[in-house]
Design an enzyme around this catalytic site. Sequence first.
Site, mmCIF file in Angstrom:
data_model
loop_
_atom_site.group_PDB
_atom_site.id
_atom_site.type_symbol
_atom_site.label_atom_id
_atom_site.label_comp_id
_atom_site.label_asym_id
_atom_site.label_seq_id
_atom_site.Cartn_x
_atom_site.Cartn_y
_atom_site.Cartn_z
ATOM 1 N N THR A 99 0.874 -1.181 0.000
ATOM 2 C CA THR A 99 0.000 0.000 0.000
ATOM 3 C C THR A 99 0.909 1.228 0.000
ATOM 4 O OG1 THR A 99 -0.105 -0.123 2.425
ATOM 5 C CG2 THR A 99 -1.962 -1.066 1.206
ATOM 6 N N PHE A 259 11.751 1.571 22.417
ATOM 7 C CA PHE A 259 11.597 2.713 21.508
ATOM 8 C C PHE A 259 11.880 4.053 22.175
ATOM 9 C CE2 PHE A 259 10.378 0.928 17.458
ATOM 10 C CZ PHE A 259 10.320 -0.403 17.838
ATOM 11 N N GLY A 267 13.228 5.405 10.413
ATOM 12 C CA GLY A 267 13.172 5.305 8.960
ATOM 13 C C GLY A 267 12.404 4.049 8.620
ATOM 14 N N CYS A 270 7.726 1.590 7.056
ATOM 15 C CA CYS A 270 6.458 1.569 7.800
ATOM 16 C C CYS A 270 6.171 2.851 8.577
ATOM 17 C CB CYS A 270 6.445 0.376 8.745
ATOM 18 S SG CYS A 270 6.799 -1.155 7.896
HETATM 19 C C1 UGA Z 1 7.878 -1.471 12.517
HETATM 20 C C2 UGA Z 1 7.145 -1.986 13.762
HETATM 21 O O1 UGA Z 1 8.053 -2.082 14.857
HETATM 22 C C3 UGA Z 1 6.534 -3.379 13.484
HETATM 23 O O2 UGA Z 1 5.791 -3.802 14.608
HETATM 24 C C4 UGA Z 1 5.594 -3.259 12.273
HETATM 25 O O3 UGA Z 1 5.050 -4.520 11.919
HETATM 26 C C5 UGA Z 1 6.381 -2.741 11.087
HETATM 27 O O4 UGA Z 1 6.963 -1.464 11.424
HETATM 28 C C6 UGA Z 1 5.425 -2.605 9.942
HETATM 29 O O5 UGA Z 1 4.509 -1.789 10.028
HETATM 30 O O6 UGA Z 1 5.523 -3.390 9.001
HETATM 31 P P1 UGA Z 1 10.274 -1.925 11.400
HETATM 32 O O7 UGA Z 1 9.947 -0.782 10.471
HETATM 33 O O8 UGA Z 1 10.813 -3.178 10.849
HETATM 34 O O9 UGA Z 1 8.969 -2.345 12.254
HETATM 35 O O10 UGA Z 1 11.382 -1.403 12.404
HETATM 36 P P2 UGA Z 1 11.468 -0.940 13.937
HETATM 37 O O11 UGA Z 1 12.323 -1.861 14.676
HETATM 38 O O12 UGA Z 1 10.146 -0.649 14.502
HETATM 39 O O13 UGA Z 1 12.275 0.442 13.782
HETATM 40 C C7 UGA Z 1 11.739 1.518 13.017
HETATM 41 C C8 UGA Z 1 12.696 2.697 13.027
HETATM 42 O O14 UGA Z 1 12.756 3.297 14.300
HETATM 43 C C9 UGA Z 1 14.144 2.329 12.683
HETATM 44 O O15 UGA Z 1 14.657 3.303 11.813
HETATM 45 C C10 UGA Z 1 14.865 2.378 14.008
HETATM 46 O O16 UGA Z 1 16.220 2.717 13.876
HETATM 47 C C11 UGA Z 1 14.099 3.486 14.711
HETATM 48 N N1 UGA Z 1 14.153 3.401 16.191
HETATM 49 C C12 UGA Z 1 13.595 2.346 16.831
HETATM 50 C C13 UGA Z 1 14.738 4.425 16.918
HETATM 51 O O17 UGA Z 1 15.252 5.419 16.358
HETATM 52 N N2 UGA Z 1 14.746 4.347 18.287
HETATM 53 C C14 UGA Z 1 14.195 3.311 18.947
HETATM 54 O O18 UGA Z 1 14.219 3.321 20.201
HETATM 55 C C15 UGA Z 1 13.618 2.275 18.205
#
Ligand code: UGA
Length: 446
Positions: A99, A259, A267, A270
């Site tokens: 999407t 988080f 980034g 999602c």
């Molecule tokens: C995220 C959600 O965590 C999943 O539950 C969801 O299924 C997925 O999106 C989706 O909608 O498909 P994802 O994008 O794989 O998963 O990655 P995350 O681990 O959530 O991290 C997202 C971003 O946040 C990354 O760039 C990460 O570096 C950043 N982040 C994460 C931070 O800057 N600080 C934090 O404390 C945690």
Amino acid sequence: MPSAPLALSTCSDQTVCVIGAGYVGLTTAVGLAEDGRQVRLLEIDEARLQLLREGRAPIHEPGLDEVLTRVLRAGHLEVVQDITEGMAGAGIAITAVGTPPTVDGEADLRQVERALAQATEAAGEGAVVVIKSTVPPGTTARLAAGRRRGHGTPPLVMCPEFLREGTALEDLRRPARLVVGGDDRQACARVAELFSRGGTPTHITDSTSAELVKYGSNSFLALKISFINELAQLCEATGADIESVADGIGADPRIGRGFLNAGLGYGGSCFPKDVRALENVAAYHGPSFWMLQAAIDVNAQQRRRFVGKVASALGGAVEDSRIAVLGLAFKPGTDDMRQAASIDIIRYLADLGAVVTATDPVAIERATPLLPGIAMLADPYACVTGADAVVIVTEWAEFRGLDWDRVGRLASRRLVVDGRNCLDGRELARLGYTYVSVGRRSQTPD
Ligand code: UGA
């Protein structure tokens, strides 16, 4: 009434058809096949289809190639091109197509609509169709209402996915919770049973609520990240330490430590997309969701602020400095470059006249076309050679494990600017480095 000859075949929930072999579809199909289901993965792209049939995943995801090969060999997974073949005998069809955002930031639902029409047409009696793609609130109900109703029309169920890139298979094996939404409670229970792994907390609700759970979860996590990044600014201004502050705040079970890692912000495919989509939904319905715009602004600012931090560590400007960027993927464990902080940061640095080299354990191939003119080096030691500053953009364990004394000997200066707070600043100071990070006091050589 379904028209395909196979449509009236009896179907079983033991057989599942997954439509779309993108990130979500592929990992879901492999995870279900590993769990013993008979899975047919539908993919129309010829090149992708061939690759998958050879047991090679088109994305980097830890463990995926191995499990893919295993389930293909065991005959639990078949990669097919034709919906009739995919749906034959399938009790559950899962649409996991993309999407992507439109230019306005809304979710483009054309692929979902197409997949749903195909699945409905080819479904056998008693089958359930599941939407796994992330869709705006109200979509599943609208699509369900828009279908021709009649005997044999499969019920539509919304089941948002919460898989994280880099740990998707683990998340499938041990889901923290399941959310399933739809009018037909029996159909919802069957879908919950498909994804449940012994006692997974399950919330059965209406489809619109399920859709909002997904947007709400991703947006809330994005808010948490932007909140902690703003607080990191205050830590820098007041001399506090963001790690201690996050530990203290996160120790409250009402908040949680997850988080709350300050750094370069979020980034990936999602969070940026879903926060914007939810904001659009709110704007459409009247009341603005102000917090979401703030989260977006803070996230964008965080990347620019970081470039300022690199400049001041280099004495005020980056022009003509050699900067080695460690990490390109949007997070460790993936080669996904979508909305990766590295893209903005490297472009800003290059625009300001820096000479940038970059490395990543797995994302160089995907990053190269996005960053033309930037020297990409697979060997991190080659990347840092001659650098005036080493900049951490993705917190890969590989970078923590580098021989930092050797890095110091190869670089022209012992200066590290850590955008992910992932290195031990005191240890680096002992090795003669100046260490600058986010929301923490800088360390200078002992
Ligand atoms: C995220 C959600 O965590 C999943 O539950 C969801 O299924 C997925 O999106 C989706 O909608 O498909 P994802 O994008 O794989 O998963 O990655 P995350 O681990 O959530 O991290 C997202 C971003 O946040 C990354 O760039 C990460 O570096 C950043 N982040 C994460 C931070 O800057 N600080 C934090 O404390 C945690």
